[in-house]
Design a protein around this motif. Structure first.
Motif, PDB file in Angstrom:
ATOM      1  N   ASP A 161       0.821  -1.221   0.000  1.00 55.01           N
ATOM      2  CA  ASP A 161       0.000   0.000   0.000  1.00 55.01           C
ATOM      3  C   ASP A 161       0.853   1.269   0.000  1.00 55.01           C
ATOM      4  N   HIS A 211      -5.028   3.966  -2.004  1.00 54.09           N
ATOM      5  CA  HIS A 211      -5.186   3.547  -0.617  1.00 54.09           C
ATOM      6  C   HIS A 211      -5.285   4.726   0.340  1.00 54.09           C
ATOM      7  N   ARG A 212      -5.288   5.937  -0.182  1.00 49.82           N
ATOM      8  CA  ARG A 212      -5.426   7.113   0.677  1.00 49.82           C
ATOM      9  C   ARG A 212      -6.901   7.383   0.957  1.00 49.82           C
ATOM     10  N   PRO A 213      -7.214   7.956   2.119  1.00 52.70           N
ATOM     11  CA  PRO A 213      -8.614   8.299   2.419  1.00 52.70           C
ATOM     12  C   PRO A 213      -9.148   9.319   1.409  1.00 52.70           C
ATOM     13  N   VAL A 214     -10.426   9.179   1.081  1.00 50.43           N
ATOM     14  CA  VAL A 214     -11.062  10.110   0.151  1.00 50.43           C
ATOM     15  C   VAL A 214     -11.273  11.455   0.840  1.00 50.43           C
ATOM     16  N   THR A 215     -10.938  12.534   0.152  1.00 54.22           N
ATOM     17  CA  THR A 215     -11.094  13.888   0.694  1.00 54.22           C
ATOM     18  C   THR A 215     -12.178  14.628  -0.084  1.00 54.22           C
TER      19      THR A 215
END
Length: 222
Positions: free
Chosen positions: A130, A150-154
Protein backbone atom coordinates in the motif's frame (compact mmCIF):
# COMPACT_ATOMS: atom_id res chain seq x y z
CA UNK A 1 22.98 19.98 56.20
CA UNK A 2 19.59 19.00 54.84
CA UNK A 3 18.85 22.60 53.88
CA UNK A 4 22.00 22.67 51.78
CA UNK A 5 20.73 19.72 49.75
CA UNK A 6 17.35 21.39 49.39
CA UNK A 7 19.02 24.58 48.19
CA UNK A 8 21.34 22.78 45.77
CA UNK A 9 18.56 20.62 44.32
CA UNK A 10 16.22 23.59 43.88
CA UNK A 11 18.92 25.75 42.30
CA UNK A 12 20.06 23.02 39.88
CA UNK A 13 16.46 22.18 39.00
CA UNK A 14 15.67 25.71 37.85
CA UNK A 15 19.05 26.08 36.15
CA UNK A 16 18.53 22.90 34.11
CA UNK A 17 14.98 24.03 33.32
CA UNK A 18 16.36 27.29 31.88
CA UNK A 19 19.01 25.45 29.86
CA UNK A 20 16.47 22.98 28.44
CA UNK A 21 14.14 25.85 27.51
CA UNK A 22 17.04 27.43 25.66
CA UNK A 23 17.27 24.30 23.51
CA UNK A 24 13.93 25.12 21.89
CA UNK A 25 10.58 23.41 21.49
CA UNK A 26 11.62 20.18 19.87
CA UNK A 27 10.26 16.91 21.13
CA UNK A 28 12.68 14.38 22.61
CA UNK A 29 12.19 12.12 19.58
CA UNK A 30 13.14 15.00 17.30
CA UNK A 31 16.46 15.80 18.96
CA UNK A 32 19.52 15.72 16.75
CA UNK A 33 22.50 13.59 17.85
CA UNK A 34 24.16 16.78 19.12
CA UNK A 35 21.08 17.71 21.16
CA UNK A 36 20.87 14.19 22.54
CA UNK A 37 24.51 14.21 23.65
CA UNK A 38 24.06 17.63 25.27
CA UNK A 39 20.97 16.37 27.13
CA UNK A 40 22.92 13.40 28.51
CA UNK A 41 25.82 15.61 29.64
CA UNK A 42 23.39 18.07 31.26
CA UNK A 43 21.79 15.24 33.23
CA UNK A 44 25.20 14.06 34.44
CA UNK A 45 26.40 17.54 35.38
CA UNK A 46 23.15 18.33 37.17
CA UNK A 47 23.43 15.22 39.35
CA UNK A 48 26.95 16.01 40.62
CA UNK A 49 26.21 19.06 42.84
CA UNK A 50 23.04 17.46 44.21
CA UNK A 51 24.90 14.34 45.37
CA UNK A 52 28.23 15.82 46.47
CA UNK A 53 27.82 18.78 48.81
CA UNK A 54 31.59 19.23 49.09
CA UNK A 55 31.80 20.25 45.40
CA UNK A 56 31.20 23.98 44.83
CA UNK A 57 28.05 24.72 42.85
CA UNK A 58 29.88 26.74 40.22
CA UNK A 59 31.84 23.62 39.19
CA UNK A 60 28.62 22.37 37.60
CA UNK A 61 26.90 25.68 36.95
CA UNK A 62 29.63 26.94 34.61
CA UNK A 63 29.66 23.80 32.37
CA UNK A 64 25.85 23.83 32.26
CA UNK A 65 25.78 27.46 31.14
CA UNK A 66 28.51 26.80 28.55
CA UNK A 67 26.61 23.80 27.18
CA UNK A 68 23.41 25.82 26.97
CA UNK A 69 25.17 28.65 25.14
CA UNK A 70 26.89 26.17 22.79
CA UNK A 71 23.55 24.53 22.02
CA UNK A 72 21.95 27.87 21.17
CA UNK A 73 24.95 28.86 19.02
CA UNK A 74 24.93 25.61 17.05
CA UNK A 75 21.17 25.84 16.58
CA UNK A 76 21.50 29.31 15.07
CA UNK A 77 24.42 28.32 12.84
CA UNK A 78 22.55 25.31 11.48
CA UNK A 79 19.67 27.60 10.49
CA UNK A 80 21.92 29.14 7.82
CA UNK A 81 24.28 26.29 6.92
CA UNK A 82 22.75 23.21 5.30
CA UNK A 83 26.10 21.40 5.25
CA UNK A 84 26.58 21.85 8.99
CA UNK A 85 22.95 20.90 9.58
CA UNK A 86 23.48 17.73 7.57
CA UNK A 87 26.69 16.92 9.45
CA UNK A 88 25.07 17.36 12.87
CA UNK A 89 21.51 16.20 12.20
CA UNK A 90 21.97 13.98 9.15
CA UNK A 91 19.69 13.80 6.13
CA UNK A 92 16.35 12.06 5.56
CA UNK A 93 16.67 8.73 3.75
CA UNK A 94 14.13 7.25 1.35
CA UNK A 95 13.49 3.66 2.45
CA UNK A 96 10.66 2.86 0.05
CA UNK A 97 10.44 4.46 -3.39
CA UNK A 98 7.67 3.79 -5.90
CA UNK A 99 6.59 0.83 -3.80
CA UNK A 100 10.03 -0.86 -3.70
CA UNK A 101 12.30 -1.33 -0.70
CA UNK A 102 15.72 0.30 -1.06
CA UNK A 103 18.02 -2.14 0.71
CA UNK A 104 21.14 -0.02 0.21
CA UNK A 105 19.58 2.92 2.01
CA UNK A 106 18.40 0.66 4.81
CA UNK A 107 21.94 -0.67 5.24
CA UNK A 108 23.38 2.85 5.35
CA UNK A 109 20.92 3.75 8.10
CA UNK A 110 21.37 0.35 9.83
CA UNK A 111 17.61 0.10 9.66
CA UNK A 112 16.29 -3.46 9.59
CA UNK A 113 13.02 -4.94 8.39
CA UNK A 114 11.73 -5.50 11.93
CA UNK A 115 12.12 -1.76 12.62
CA UNK A 116 10.33 -0.97 9.38
CA UNK A 117 7.41 -3.32 10.05
CA UNK A 118 7.08 -2.06 13.63
CA UNK A 119 6.84 1.59 12.52
CA UNK A 120 4.42 0.64 9.75
CA UNK A 121 2.14 -1.11 12.23
CA UNK A 122 2.39 1.92 14.51
CA UNK A 123 0.88 3.94 11.65
CA UNK A 124 -1.87 1.37 11.06
CA UNK A 125 -0.28 0.01 7.85
CA UNK A 126 -0.03 -3.78 7.58
CA UNK A 127 0.65 -4.22 3.86
CA UNK A 128 3.83 -2.75 2.35
CA UNK A 129 2.19 -2.96 -1.04
CA UNK A 130 0.00 0.00 0.00
CA UNK A 131 3.06 2.27 0.40
CA UNK A 132 4.31 4.57 -2.35
CA UNK A 133 7.10 6.32 -0.42
CA UNK A 134 8.58 5.93 3.04
CA UNK A 135 11.19 8.35 4.38
CA UNK A 136 13.31 7.78 7.47
CA UNK A 137 13.57 11.22 9.04
CA UNK A 138 16.61 12.53 10.89
CA UNK A 139 14.72 12.04 14.18
CA UNK A 140 14.39 8.30 13.46
CA UNK A 141 10.68 8.55 12.71
CA UNK A 142 9.22 7.11 9.54
CA UNK A 143 7.10 9.28 7.23
CA UNK A 144 4.82 7.28 4.95
CA UNK A 145 2.96 8.29 1.79
CA UNK A 146 0.37 5.75 0.69
CA UNK A 147 -0.44 4.93 -2.90
CA UNK A 148 -3.25 7.09 -4.23
CA UNK A 149 -5.75 4.22 -4.32
CA UNK A 150 -5.19 3.55 -0.62
CA UNK A 151 -5.43 7.11 0.68
CA UNK A 152 -8.61 8.30 2.42
CA UNK A 153 -11.06 10.11 0.15
CA UNK A 154 -11.09 13.89 0.69
CA UNK A 155 -13.70 16.52 -0.25
CA UNK A 156 -11.29 17.69 -2.96
CA UNK A 157 -11.35 14.21 -4.53
CA UNK A 158 -15.16 14.44 -4.72
CA UNK A 159 -15.14 18.03 -5.97
CA UNK A 160 -16.90 19.28 -2.82
CA UNK A 161 -16.09 22.78 -1.58
CA UNK A 162 -15.76 23.24 2.16
CA UNK A 163 -15.87 26.42 4.28
CA UNK A 164 -12.87 27.76 6.16
CA UNK A 165 -12.63 26.17 9.60
CA UNK A 166 -9.55 27.55 11.30
CA UNK A 167 -8.93 27.24 15.01
CA UNK A 168 -11.29 28.29 17.80
CA UNK A 169 -10.25 31.29 19.88
CA UNK A 170 -9.88 30.71 23.62
CA UNK A 171 -11.82 33.41 25.47
CA UNK A 172 -11.80 32.03 29.02
CA UNK A 173 -9.35 29.58 30.55
CA UNK A 174 -9.47 28.43 34.17
CA UNK A 175 -11.81 31.30 35.03
CA UNK A 176 -9.52 33.96 33.52
CA UNK A 177 -10.66 36.12 30.62
CA UNK A 178 -8.16 36.15 27.74
CA UNK A 179 -8.36 39.84 26.81
CA UNK A 180 -5.70 39.64 24.10
CA UNK A 181 -7.66 36.90 22.34
CA UNK A 182 -10.85 38.99 22.57
CA UNK A 183 -9.09 41.86 20.83
CA UNK A 184 -7.92 39.57 18.04
CA UNK A 185 -11.54 38.72 17.17
CA UNK A 186 -12.70 42.34 17.60
CA UNK A 187 -14.75 41.63 20.73
CA UNK A 188 -14.63 43.01 24.25
CA UNK A 189 -15.13 41.78 27.80
CA UNK A 190 -18.66 43.19 28.06
CA UNK A 191 -19.79 41.09 25.09
CA UNK A 192 -18.30 37.99 26.66
CA UNK A 193 -19.88 38.59 30.05
CA UNK A 194 -23.30 39.10 28.42
CA UNK A 195 -23.00 35.84 26.50
CA UNK A 196 -21.95 33.97 29.61
CA UNK A 197 -24.74 35.48 31.69
CA UNK A 198 -27.26 34.30 29.09
CA UNK A 199 -26.13 30.77 29.93
CA UNK A 200 -26.07 31.41 33.67
CA UNK A 201 -22.31 31.60 34.03
CA UNK A 202 -19.76 34.07 35.30
CA UNK A 203 -16.17 33.94 34.03
CA UNK A 204 -14.97 32.56 37.38
CA UNK A 205 -17.20 29.51 36.97
CA UNK A 206 -15.97 28.73 33.45
CA UNK A 207 -13.20 26.19 32.91
CA UNK A 208 -12.94 26.84 29.18
CA UNK A 209 -14.80 29.02 26.71
CA UNK A 210 -13.91 29.15 23.02
CA UNK A 211 -15.31 30.95 19.98
CA UNK A 212 -15.35 29.03 16.72
CA UNK A 213 -14.77 30.65 13.34
CA UNK A 214 -18.46 30.00 12.64
CA UNK A 215 -19.44 32.20 15.60
CA UNK A 216 -20.46 29.40 17.96
CA UNK A 217 -19.51 29.85 21.60
CA UNK A 218 -18.45 26.74 23.49
CA UNK A 219 -18.59 26.93 27.30
CA UNK A 220 -17.48 24.30 29.78
CA UNK A 221 -18.10 24.99 33.45
CA UNK A 222 -15.64 24.14 36.22
Amino acid sequence: MIWEYVYRTTFVYFLVLVVIRMMGKREIGQLSPFDFVVAIIIAELAAIPMEASEIPLWHSVLPLVILGALEVLVSYVTLFSRKLRGFICGYPQVIIKNGFLLRDEMRKARYNLDDLMAQMRDKGIVDLDDVEFAVLETSGRLSVILKSQHRPVTPADLGISTPYEGLPTVLVMDGNIMNNNLKEVNLDENWLREKLEERGFSPRKVLLATLGTDGRLFVNRK
